[in-house]
Design an enzyme around this catalytic site. Structure first.
Site: not given
Ligand code: AMP
Length: 278
Positions: A30, A37, A176
């Site tokens: 997103m 990410h 992370v």
């Molecule tokens: P989002 O933009 O929040 O929808 O996240 C996009 C992708 O990044 C999803 O697969 C999340 O699980 C992953 N993600 C978000 N935060 C983290 C993090 N701290 N460590 C690893 N992956 C993450």
């Protein structure tokens, strides 16, 4: 690196990459990217020849009272970061491109979408699986990478892939964290200074559960109670603390190696999630 806004153009570019024999990887996001990410992007980069990152704040996964409008966005910064990671294509559609007038089709992993995060966010996972399936249909990636920060999301997507015989391989990347242990999240930006400091208790409570398990704790209720009191002490308002089977998301009666400990907690209006496995 190409920036594509339209589904038709995305499809054309992907077909051409496939004709050239490229293995396609996808990282759905997103946006408002952080190191979490980027770790997924790097993981995907190593495993494919043509890497697509989608940036789309998906309205279908936000409830009416949630933060869709104020969700942080910074496309130009995101593009700079992704260029450095040698991403081939960024797909950044408008909401009306993904959900054209009169859209009424959704896909739902029925039971698991009601558990844990689904209990307080009833349409959330339906929105996630629908948009991810649309991305899979358009891109037909060989692999897609998701973070285990959203552990339930990854389990639900794997289930959708299995149930619908999709050919994509789902890869998961590790959580992370910030230096003090708080899991990175685009929503951390909402936290006040005090809330930011207090929010470390999520990681500390998960660490406590791991240590307690190693020292012999087997009763999930005792674990939940102790974690809840740690979190409440730091002004966290608990949405849920779940001790569940990491494959079926079913609550466990006894803690075992591999049990998933997952939680969602509000600090003020900001809802944060985190998890670990024992
Ligand atoms: P989002 O933009 O929040 O929808 O996240 C996009 C992708 O990044 C999803 O697969 C999340 O699980 C992953 N993600 C978000 N935060 C983290 C993090 N701290 N460590 C690893 N992956 C993450």
């Amino acid at each position: 690196m190409r920036l594509v806004k339209r589904i038709a153009q995305l499809r054309k570019t992907i077909i051409s990459a496939k004709r050239r024999g490229k293995k396609i990887g996808l990282v759905p996001t997103m946006g408002y990217l952080h190191e979490g990410h980027l770790s997924l992007v790097r993981l995907a980069r190593r495993k494919c020849d043509f890497l697509v990152v989608s940036i789309f704040v998906n309205p279908a996964q936000f409830g009416a009272k949630e933060d869709l409008k104020k969700y942080p966005r910074d496309l130009s910064r995101d593009l700079k970061l992704l260029k450095k990671e040698k991403v081939d294509l960024v797909f950044n559609p408008l909401a009306r491109e993904m959900y054209r007038d009169g859209h009424q089709t959704y896909v739902e992993v029925v039971d698991w979408s009601k558990l844990m995060c689904g209990a307080s966010r009833p349409i959330h996972f339906r929105g996630v699986t629908t948009v991810v399936l649309k991305l899979f249909n358009t891109i037909e990636p060989d692999l897609a990478v998701f973070g285990s920060k959203d552990y339930q999301q990854a389990v639900i997507i794997k289930k959708m892939v299995k149930d619908l015989d999709l050919r994509v391989k789902i890869v998961t990347g590790k959580i992370v964290r910030e230096k003090d242990g708080l899991a990175m999240s685009s929503r951390n930006k909402y936290l006040s200074k005090v809330q930011r400091k207090n929010a470390v208790v999520l990681y500390n409570s998960l660490k406590w559960s791991r240590r307690a398990y190693i020292e012999g704790l087997r009763d999930p209720k005792l674990a939940v109670n102790k974690m809840a009191s740690m979190i409440k002490e730091k002004q966290g308002k608990i949405d849920y603390i779940a001790l569940v089977d990491k494959n079926t998301l079913e609550p466990v009666k006894k803690l075992r190696k591999g049990t998933l400990v997952a939680l969602a907690v509000f600090f003020g209006k900001t809802r944060l999630i985190d998890n670990t496995t024992l």
